[in-house]
Structure formats: C-alpha cells, structure tokens
Write a protein that holds these residues in place. Structure first.
Motif: not given
Length: 287
Positions: A228-257
């Motif tokens: 398990r990675s740092p910051g990864a949520p546990s498998l506990a589900r929300a009270t109203f069934g809302r699921r955890p989400k992830i985002e894959l981010l791209w941070d490129s200093p060489a790509a302007a904009g």
C-alpha cells in the motif's frame, strides 16, 4: 522473442467474445424466423417494411452475426471489436432490452400472472430468454480495460483504463478502453487519491523492491501482495456508498502549458481496481 502460433487449441484472447456474440445473434435470428414462419413471405416483408422496430432488429442482427471489423488479437484481449461496433451493439442491445422488458411487463399487467406463466411455458421460456439475451450483449460490450492487471509485467487495469510501463525506456502508455490516450515519461506521472468520505489514511508502506534489475523474484512477490502506497485510502466504504477515486497526473516541466494535467480520473469500483491502483502508485514511486 518468437510469438506463439495460434491454433485451434490456442485461440487468441477475445475469440470467445466474438463466438458468444455471434451465437446470441444466431439464436435471436432463429427465433425471429420461427415466429414469422406462420406468415407467408409477402406478408412478412410487408410487416417488416412497415415496422421501424423490425428494421432496427435487422441491422442489429446483421452486426451481431457478421461483426464487421472484429478480430481477436493478443494485445487487446478484452477488445476484439472496433470501438464503433461495440458502442453500436450496446445501443441496440439497450433498446432491445428496454422494448422486451416493456412488452413482457405490459403483457403481465394486462393478462395476469397465471396467463403470463402459461405464455412462458407455451413459448419455451422465450419471454424470459429474450430480455436475458439482450442483457448478455450489454454485459459483453460493457466498458472495460484492454487487459487484466499483471503487476509482474507492469500492466494495470483500473476501471476502463489500461496502463503499461516499459522498464527499459521508463515510459508509460495509457489506454481508455481501445483508444490510446498517450505515452508519458514515468518520472512525470503520479497517482493522487481522492478519498471518499469515510476512508482512512493508510499505514506506512512495506519495503518494496527498487525499480530496475533488483530481481524478477521481487516483482513476482510484489504482484502477489502489492504494498500500500502512502496516501492510498483503505478499503473502507463510505456511509452512502461513495467510492474512492484516483487521478493519474502528468507534471512535465518541459511541456509548456501542459503542467499538472490529469491523464484520467476514475472511481475504484472493485477490489481489483483498488489493488491495481495501489500497485500502480507503488511502481511509479520506484521509478
């Protein structure tokens, strides 16, 4: 590396999907022809020409039986159909399912349960089989990733997204179903966990094998029990069934904009999605 020769005993992944769809199409066609066998040819053609629903069914059956452009390829085991064909079959199957359920429901409401049960017996269960076949096409053509997760091979499937990492070039390729989203430098990618309410922070990660030539045995062990990675949520589900989400981010200093762009964002709906997301996060941190 020589490729395995495809034989009858070693069919390409995806051939079963093509076979299942064609079998469903042939069953629907046979039942339709049987239902029209009591009418003469002229009356049948006249009824088909005056019925828009019959024309829709004809197109649906043609696509379902012939599957133009379908080809089983090992590189995309879960997507042997072209994207346009899969979307079209989903649309027609959804319309067919709604029409079949509405027809059966209206008949039951007007005739009663006893006559409905007699009709099911008289049609050899077709009143129930027809909606089930349309639902089966919907399920087969559902959105999904190109492949299953294989952590040792650094292939990850999260929802309808597929991610592969090349350890030699340190590049990551991302697909949304069958469409390639892009190719990125693995060192510029990161996973961000958007915890749903009720999720708890994870404990510190267990030691993992460093990225590189540390040994294939470590990769195999990591694939069996991903850390398990740092910051990864546990498998506990929300009270109203809302699921955890992830985002894959791209941070490129060489790509302007293009700094801090979201490659994809998806909810973790199954245990397999959560395992793949944690393994992808861990792998990207090792690069």
């Amino acid at each position: 590396m020589p490729r395995t020769k495809e034989t009858r005993a070693n069919a390409a992944p995806g051939a079963g999907t093509i076979f299942a769809l064609r079998a469903i199409g042939l069953v629907l066609l046979a039942r339709w022809l049987f239902s029209m066998s009591d009418m003469d040819l002229g009356a049948s053609l006249s009824a088909m020409a005056s019925s828009p629903w019959a024309c829709v069914n004809l197109v649906f059956l043609f696509l379902l039986i012939f599957l133009p452009g379908a080809r089983a390829v090992a590189e995309r085991p879960f997507h042997p159909l072209p994207q346009w064909l899969r979307q079209t079959l989903r649309l027609f199957a959804f319309l067919g399912f709604i029409f079949a359920v509405w027809s059966v429901g209206a008949f039951v409401a007007s005739a009663g349960w006893r006559r409905a049960a007699q009709a099911v017996a008289a049609t050899n269960g077709w009143l129930l089989a027809a909606p089930a076949l349309y639902a089966a096409v919907l399920w087969i053509c559902r959105p999904r990733a190109l492949w299953r997760t294989n952590i040792a091979a650094r292939r990850f499937a999260i929802g309808r997204y597929a991610v592969s990492l090349d350890p030699l070039t340190r590049t990551v390729s991302v697909w949304a179903e069958r469409r390639k989203v892009g190719q990125y430098d693995a060192r510029e990618l990161s996973v961000r966990w958007a915890d749903g309410p009720g999720t708890r922070p994870a404990p510190p990660p267990a030691p993992v094998v460093a990225f590189g030539a540390a040994g294939a045995a470590g990769d195999t062990a990591a694939s069996a029990t991903p850390s398990r990675s740092p910051g990864a949520p546990s498998l506990a589900r929300a009270t109203f069934g809302r699921r955890p989400k992830i985002e894959l981010l791209w941070d490129s200093p060489a790509a302007a904009g293009h700094n801090r762009q979201t490659v994809f964002s998806t909810a973790l709906t199954t245990e397999g999605d959560r395992v793949a997301a944690r393994a992808l996060d861990t792998t990207l941190r090792q690069v």
